[in-house]
Motif scaffolding. Structure first.
Motif, PDB file in Angstrom:
ATOM      1  N   LEU B  47      -1.103 -11.030  12.051  1.00  0.00           N
ATOM      2  CA  LEU B  47      -1.429 -11.891  10.909  1.00  0.00           C
ATOM      3  C   LEU B  47      -2.519 -11.248  10.065  1.00  0.00           C
ATOM      4  CD1 LEU B  47      -1.282 -14.680   9.403  1.00  0.00           C
ATOM      5  CD2 LEU B  47      -3.035 -15.483  11.001  1.00  0.00           C
ATOM      6  N   LEU B  48      -3.462 -10.583  10.746  1.00  0.00           N
ATOM      7  CA  LEU B  48      -4.619 -10.022  10.044  1.00  0.00           C
ATOM      8  C   LEU B  48      -4.209  -8.969   9.011  1.00  0.00           C
ATOM      9  CD1 LEU B  48      -7.113  -9.737  13.033  1.00  0.00           C
ATOM     10  CD2 LEU B  48      -6.957 -11.533  11.301  1.00  0.00           C
ATOM     11  N   ARG B  49      -3.122  -8.262   9.282  1.00  0.00           N
ATOM     12  CA  ARG B  49      -2.663  -7.253   8.320  1.00  0.00           C
ATOM     13  C   ARG B  49      -2.280  -7.884   6.987  1.00  0.00           C
ATOM     14  NH1 ARG B  49      -0.060  -4.609  12.451  1.00  0.00           N
ATOM     15  NH2 ARG B  49       2.022  -5.352  11.945  1.00  0.00           N
ATOM     16  N   TYR B  50      -1.771  -9.114   7.046  1.00  0.00           N
ATOM     17  CA  TYR B  50      -1.305  -9.773   5.816  1.00  0.00           C
ATOM     18  C   TYR B  50      -2.455 -10.443   5.065  1.00  0.00           C
ATOM     19  CZ  TYR B  50       3.165  -8.909   8.048  1.00  0.00           C
ATOM     20  OH  TYR B  50       4.244  -8.298   8.643  1.00  0.00           O
ATOM     21  N   LEU B  51      -3.646 -10.446   5.657  1.00  0.00           N
ATOM     22  CA  LEU B  51      -4.807 -11.005   4.982  1.00  0.00           C
ATOM     23  C   LEU B  51      -5.588  -9.911   4.260  1.00  0.00           C
ATOM     24  CD1 LEU B  51      -6.248 -13.384   7.774  1.00  0.00           C
ATOM     25  CD2 LEU B  51      -4.363 -13.784   6.214  1.00  0.00           C
ATOM     26  N   GLU B 102     -12.421 -12.743  12.119  1.00  0.00           N
ATOM     27  CA  GLU B 102     -13.813 -12.999  11.753  1.00  0.00           C
ATOM     28  C   GLU B 102     -14.744 -11.989  12.422  1.00  0.00           C
ATOM     29  OE1 GLU B 102     -15.861 -16.273  13.391  1.00  0.00           O
ATOM     30  OE2 GLU B 102     -17.061 -16.606  11.597  1.00  0.00           O
ATOM     31  N   ALA B 103     -14.470 -11.719  13.729  1.00  0.00           N
ATOM     32  CA  ALA B 103     -15.306 -10.756  14.454  1.00  0.00           C
ATOM     33  C   ALA B 103     -15.207  -9.369  13.830  1.00  0.00           C
ATOM     34  CB  ALA B 103     -14.891 -10.721  15.921  1.00  0.00           C
ATOM     35  N   LEU B 104     -14.047  -9.053  13.271  1.00  0.00           N
ATOM     36  CA  LEU B 104     -13.829  -7.730  12.687  1.00  0.00           C
ATOM     37  C   LEU B 104     -14.134  -7.715  11.185  1.00  0.00           C
ATOM     38  CD1 LEU B 104     -10.494  -6.791  14.493  1.00  0.00           C
ATOM     39  CD2 LEU B 104     -12.792  -5.985  15.025  1.00  0.00           C
ATOM     40  N   ASP B 105     -14.606  -8.842  10.665  1.00  0.00           N
ATOM     41  CA  ASP B 105     -14.952  -8.947   9.254  1.00  0.00           C
ATOM     42  C   ASP B 105     -13.751  -8.646   8.355  1.00  0.00           C
ATOM     43  OD1 ASP B 105     -16.626  -9.524   7.189  1.00  0.00           O
ATOM     44  OD2 ASP B 105     -17.534  -7.533   7.072  1.00  0.00           O
ATOM     45  N   LEU B 106     -12.599  -9.176   8.718  1.00  0.00           N
ATOM     46  CA  LEU B 106     -11.366  -8.920   7.974  1.00  0.00           C
ATOM     47  C   LEU B 106     -10.886 -10.137   7.196  1.00  0.00           C
ATOM     48  CD1 LEU B 106      -9.294  -6.991  10.706  1.00  0.00           C
ATOM     49  CD2 LEU B 106     -10.394  -6.010   8.701  1.00  0.00           C
ATOM     50  N   LEU B 107     -11.606 -11.242   7.271  1.00  0.00           N
ATOM     51  CA  LEU B 107     -11.095 -12.468   6.655  1.00  0.00           C
ATOM     52  C   LEU B 107     -11.470 -12.537   5.172  1.00  0.00           C
ATOM     53  CD1 LEU B 107     -11.746 -15.205   9.368  1.00  0.00           C
ATOM     54  CD2 LEU B 107      -9.777 -13.713   9.060  1.00  0.00           C
ATOM     55  N   PRO B 108     -10.575 -13.105   4.363  1.00  0.00           N
ATOM     56  CA  PRO B 108     -10.906 -13.288   2.943  1.00  0.00           C
ATOM     57  C   PRO B 108     -12.022 -14.325   2.783  1.00  0.00           C
ATOM     58  CG  PRO B 108      -8.820 -14.366   3.479  1.00  0.00           C
ATOM     59  CD  PRO B 108      -9.240 -13.617   4.706  1.00  0.00           C
ATOM     60  N   THR B 109     -12.698 -14.262   1.644  1.00  0.00           N
ATOM     61  CA  THR B 109     -13.797 -15.188   1.377  1.00  0.00           C
ATOM     62  C   THR B 109     -13.303 -16.625   1.421  1.00  0.00           C
ATOM     63  OG1 THR B 109     -14.377 -13.521  -0.250  1.00  0.00           O
ATOM     64  CG2 THR B 109     -15.750 -15.494  -0.197  1.00  0.00           C
ATOM     65  N   ARG B 110     -12.136 -16.835   0.811  1.00  0.00           N
ATOM     66  CA  ARG B 110     -11.587 -18.185   0.788  1.00  0.00           C
ATOM     67  C   ARG B 110     -10.387 -18.252   1.717  1.00  0.00           C
ATOM     68  NH1 ARG B 110     -12.223 -21.269  -4.815  1.00  0.00           N
ATOM     69  NH2 ARG B 110     -14.388 -20.733  -5.159  1.00  0.00           N
ATOM     70  N   LEU B 111     -10.437 -19.238   2.594  1.00  0.00           N
ATOM     71  CA  LEU B 111      -9.399 -19.361   3.606  1.00  0.00           C
ATOM     72  C   LEU B 111      -9.219 -20.839   3.894  1.00  0.00           C
ATOM     73  CD1 LEU B 111      -7.664 -17.822   5.805  1.00  0.00           C
ATOM     74  CD2 LEU B 111      -9.657 -18.038   7.289  1.00  0.00           C
TER      75      LEU B 111
END
Lengths: 434, 168
Positions: B47-51, B102-111
């Protein structure tokens, strides 16, 4: 320290094993400081896939068996096409054989990267899970996920999608990718080589428990490092045609497990990355053996915990192999050879990420499956895992607290990367100290 | 907001398909041109790849949270990252994948996540249950207003947006 009175009898239960593929449990009974009973129970319901295959056309088999596992679908497809093509007397030619290796390399890279980073490594660094480990080791986890993504991309290239691919048919592939797609991925694979090398060095630098155990290693054998087909060999002198598997390897049921146990001459044996490296490191290219020579591990290894390093080395190998084969890629006029079914029994084997995967199909004159038998690697390793647990727990110290025992058991079991969903045919630990 | 993605997460069985249905309905709405639509089948950690590279992501998924079947819930970034997590043995679920992100700092600002409570009594593997089917317009409306709030007022609406898929 334990004195005589503390040499208690304990019964320890790990009710649900986590970070393994599927559902299982462990029951341990220690009486007077000795292991009285140790059972790895696999309690996923039986999958009955062999029965589903009966009455189906040989043409449906690659898509059906791919559904057995979301982590290693390619393995099931490869053993199946090996068995059916052997029976029908088909040689799909070098292009198909090369691309099957590429597809399989994708699965090794994807499955091994997942296991090392998301499932096993947290054990060796003292974390409960990868989310906790990622906070302190983000670069290593990101690197692992990048490698896993490349494995998925390789599977998608030839299989049309990365999970349960649909590109494989008896005789070859449904579709050949165009050269531009191949070049694009080839560039990414080459760029990842330094990362894969660093990942191997990282796993080899982990402070792994010291163990020396005696076990036969079993794997397929072909001219190259084994992937699809060939003979079945062990490091104790076994060398048989794949059709003779059932005469040498006996499966039996134990009441506590829905997976079958498999024994070689009545003894547990090892399949998987470490067994392959123990047997076939002379078939690896120089780039891989040079890297291995620079590591503080001597092969063959008798320490089961080297399994994780073996997995890392195989990722590095699979990248090299995919680069070699895709570097010579030419799109063929037709990506398969025609198939005419014939009645009889076909035997197939290949090296799933977790080890030898053996198939047998009885087929009628119309090409319908009348009987099927599938022996996955995790059920072959089940007896070896129990043997390892007995030795490892004794070395670790049976007087250790229950929590420490449970953690150690989970670490030993996870180290084999058991795919219980495939084998059902993971950990609740129950310990009794009596 | 430059790049916004709506991802329907699910599997092809019963109410678990609802995230895909919502995304397909959304495709027929006028949407800001910065929006991409995607359907994913049990993506696990991938999933993270698509974010990656996204400024904002809305996930749409079926839920089992103990509400009435067909209830539509909006979960914020904070909700998603503080919910109690159960480690699934076979693969990572959405909550675990987001915690890893989140731990890898890969999440977009808005989620955010729009969740539709599944019907536990639904026995059909092929079809959505009636209450979940009936909840689709409400989920689409919530998504539309969230997207309007997130997108720049200047971006022009695009009439139809293709839905990309990565199925198993």
């Amino acid at each position: 320290m334990a004195d005589e009175t503390q040499q208690r009898s304990v019964e320890l239960h790990v009710p649900v094993l986590t970070r393994v593929e599927g559902e299982g449990a462990l029951h341990l009974r220690i009486r007077d400081g000795q292991i009285e009973q140790l059972q790895l129970a696999i309690f996923e319901p039986p999958r009955l896939f062999e029965k589903f295959l009966e009455g189906r056309s040989y043409e449906e088999v690659p898509d059906l068996v791919a559904r057995i596992c979301g982590i290693c679908p390619v393995a099931y497809q490869m053993s199946a096409v090996d068995a059916l093509e052997s029976l029908f007397g088909i040689d799909p030619g070098p292009w198909v054989q090369d691309m099957r290796r590429v597809l399989y390399c994708g699965e090794w890279i994807e499955s091994h990267s997942l296991h090392i980073h998301l499932l096993a490594a947290p054990d060796f660094f003292g974390y409960d899970n990868v989310m906790a480990m990622a906070k302190d080791h983000p670069d290593e986890v990101r690197r692992g996920m990048h490698l896993q993504g490349l494995g998925n991309a390789l599977i998608r290239l030839l299989g049309a999608r990365s999970v349960h691919p649909v590109g494989v048919r008896v005789g070859g592939f449904h579709h050949a990718p165009d050269e531009r797609e191949v070049d694009n991925l080839l560039r990414q694979l080459r760029d990842a080589l330094p990362q894969a090398e660093a990942m191997v060095r990282w796993t080899a630098a982990i402070d792994l428990p010291e163990r020396t155990q005696s076990f036969p290693s079993v794997a397929c054998q072909s001219d190259d490092y084994p992937l699809v087909g060939g003979r079945i060999v062990s490091d104790r002198g076994l060398s048989i045609d794949k059709s003779a598997f059932e005469q040498q390897f006996a499966e039996h049921q134990e009441p506590h497990s829905t997976a079958l146990y498999s024994l070689l001459d009545g003894q547990p044996y090892l399949v998987g990355p470490m067994a392959r490296l123990n047997l076939h490191r002379d078939r690896l290219p120089a780039a891989v053996t040079h890297l291995m020579d620079s590591l503080p591990i001597d092969w063959p290894s008798a320490n089961p915990f080297h399994g994780m390093v073996a997995r890392a080395i195989e990722i590095y190998y699979a990248l090299h192999e995919a680069i070699r084969l895709l570097g010579a890629y030419r799109r063929p006029a037709q990506p398969f050879v025609p198939v005419t079914p014939k009645a009889g029994t076909g035997f197939g084997c290949s090296e799933a990420p977790r080890g030898l995967l053996w198939h047998r199909y009885d087929v009628d004159a119309q090409g319908l499956i009348t009987a099927a038998r599938i022996v996955p690697p995790t059920s072959q390793n089940q007896a070896r895992i129990e043997a390892d647990l007995r030795e490892s727990l004794t070395d670790f110290g049976l007087d250790q607290p229950d929590d420490a025992l449970r953690q150690h058991c989970e670490q030993v079991i996870r180290n084999y990367d058991p795919c219980i969903s495939c084998a059902t045919h993971f950990l609740r630990l129950t310990t009794e100290r009596l | 907001m430059n790049s916004i993605r709506v991802i329907g997460v699910g599997s092809p069985s019963g109410d678990d398909q609802v995230g895909w249905h919502v995304v397909r309905s959304l495709a027929h709405q006028p949407l800001p041109s910065t929006v991409t639509l995607l359907e994913l089948d049990r993506p696990g950690a991938s999933l993270l790849r698509y974010l990656e590279g996204m400024d904002a992501v809305v996930l749409v998924d079926a839920l089992r949270a103990g509400f009435e079947a067909g209830s539509v819930l909006s979960l914020t970034r904070e909700d998603l990252l503080t919910e109690s997590r159960i480690w699934s043995s076979h693969q990572l679920g959405v909550a675990e994948a987001l915690a890893l992100g989140e731990a890898l700092d890969l999440l977009p600002t808005r989620l955010a996540l729009i969740g539709i409570e599944a019907d536990p009594s639904q026995t059909s593997l092929k079809q959505l249950s009636l209450p979940v089917q009936a909840a689709i317009p409400q989920a689409v409306a919530k998504l539309s207003s969230l997207l309007a709030e997130w997108s720049q007022a200047t971006s022009s609406p695009s009439p139809t947006i293709p839905v990309l898929t990565d199925r198993q």
